[in-house]
Design a protein around this motif. Sequence first.
Motif, short mmCIF file in Angstrom:
data_model
loop_
_atom_site.label_atom_id
_atom_site.label_comp_id
_atom_site.label_asym_id
_atom_site.label_seq_id
_atom_site.Cartn_x
_atom_site.Cartn_y
_atom_site.Cartn_z
N UNK A 153 55.36 28.26 31.93
CA UNK A 153 54.96 27.59 30.70
C UNK A 153 53.45 27.61 30.53
N UNK A 154 53.01 27.88 29.29
CA UNK A 154 51.60 27.76 28.92
C UNK A 154 51.45 26.46 28.14
N UNK A 155 50.64 25.53 28.66
CA UNK A 155 50.52 24.20 28.05
C UNK A 155 49.09 23.94 27.62
N UNK A 156 48.96 23.40 26.42
CA UNK A 156 47.64 23.05 25.91
C UNK A 156 47.79 22.10 24.73
N UNK A 157 46.75 21.29 24.50
CA UNK A 157 46.72 20.48 23.29
C UNK A 157 46.47 21.36 22.07
N UNK A 181 53.13 21.56 24.36
CA UNK A 181 51.91 20.84 23.98
C UNK A 181 51.65 19.62 24.85
N UNK A 182 52.51 19.38 25.84
CA UNK A 182 52.36 18.24 26.74
C UNK A 182 51.56 18.65 27.97
N UNK A 183 50.25 18.78 27.79
CA UNK A 183 49.39 19.21 28.89
C UNK A 183 49.40 18.19 30.03
#
Length: 340
Positions: A153-157, A181-183
């Motif tokens: 998974x790639x996660x970021x705001x 989007x849940x960093x």
Amino acid sequence: MEKVSVIGAGSWGTAIAFVLAENGHDCLLWTRRSEQSAEINEKHSNASYLPGIALPENLKASSDLKEAVQHADSIVIAVPTKAIRALSSEINQLADQSKLIIHVSKGIEPDTLKRISEVIEEEVSPGKRKAIVALSGPSHAEEVVLRHPTTITAASFDKEAAEHVQDLFMNDQYFRVYTNDDLIGVELGAALKNVIALAAGITDGIGYGDNAKAALITRGLAEITRLGVKMGANPLTFSGLTGLGDLIVTCTSVHSRNWKAGNLLGQGKSLDEIVSGMGMVIEGVRTTKAAYQLSKRYDVSMPLTEALYSVLFDNIPPKEAVDQLMSRMKKQEIEDIYFK
């Protein structure tokens, strides 16, 4: 094709660079050791970390950090948690333009209790970073370089930044990437699963069977979820790749250095013996201290973490810690997962 630099040529950094090079990107892999850089460039191997693996010929290496930072549009940080702050400061000093920062490290900074993206954010000024993305999930380097199917998974705001990282890494042969989007949840799941993996190794080292391990993984997930929700994470994240998925692979695989360390603890080895003998960072040891501190800060019940802390830092025998866990007062299961 994009210019990408991977900072850190351990097993996971090399595997990440392997994927990027195979995907056709102009990838430069940085290592502090010039002899390791020469081996990668001349022999297309990194025998210390991934023995027997032929690296792509288009993958280049350098021991010049300035060259690596200025080469790239995107920088992947792949060093142990304890090195993140100093390295981020160096990147800030050397960057000649704004970079997309991706990290693949899994841990929490002790004492400050900062997640990795928070440490990077403090050290790399806004003018030098476009966004910060965490790339995480159930993924052993040894299997990635054999092109075994892997999903992370790639996660970021920043949604666009996460999708850009998804495009950089994903291929239709063996490497699949989701976005999230849940960093906060992704970074916490990635870090805290190492704590539970150490505990799982201990139960195996003592000689307990599958019943104990299944209970440990399940109750470990409950602890991670409780803390994560208190810190602002989406509880559903912990049922995904960077929660349950990473927890399963790290608690059950012989590739896991945290499981290996716990297994040796369960067999009666001392922590000092294990750390000196493994030759690689055992992230779960530092993270156990940080997780214990977070449980106190947020007033969250984390009995497995407390038991492991007592083994690592108070010299409580592993068997005694297990006995203390089993004698705890009775509780209701489902409410306890989220609220207690």
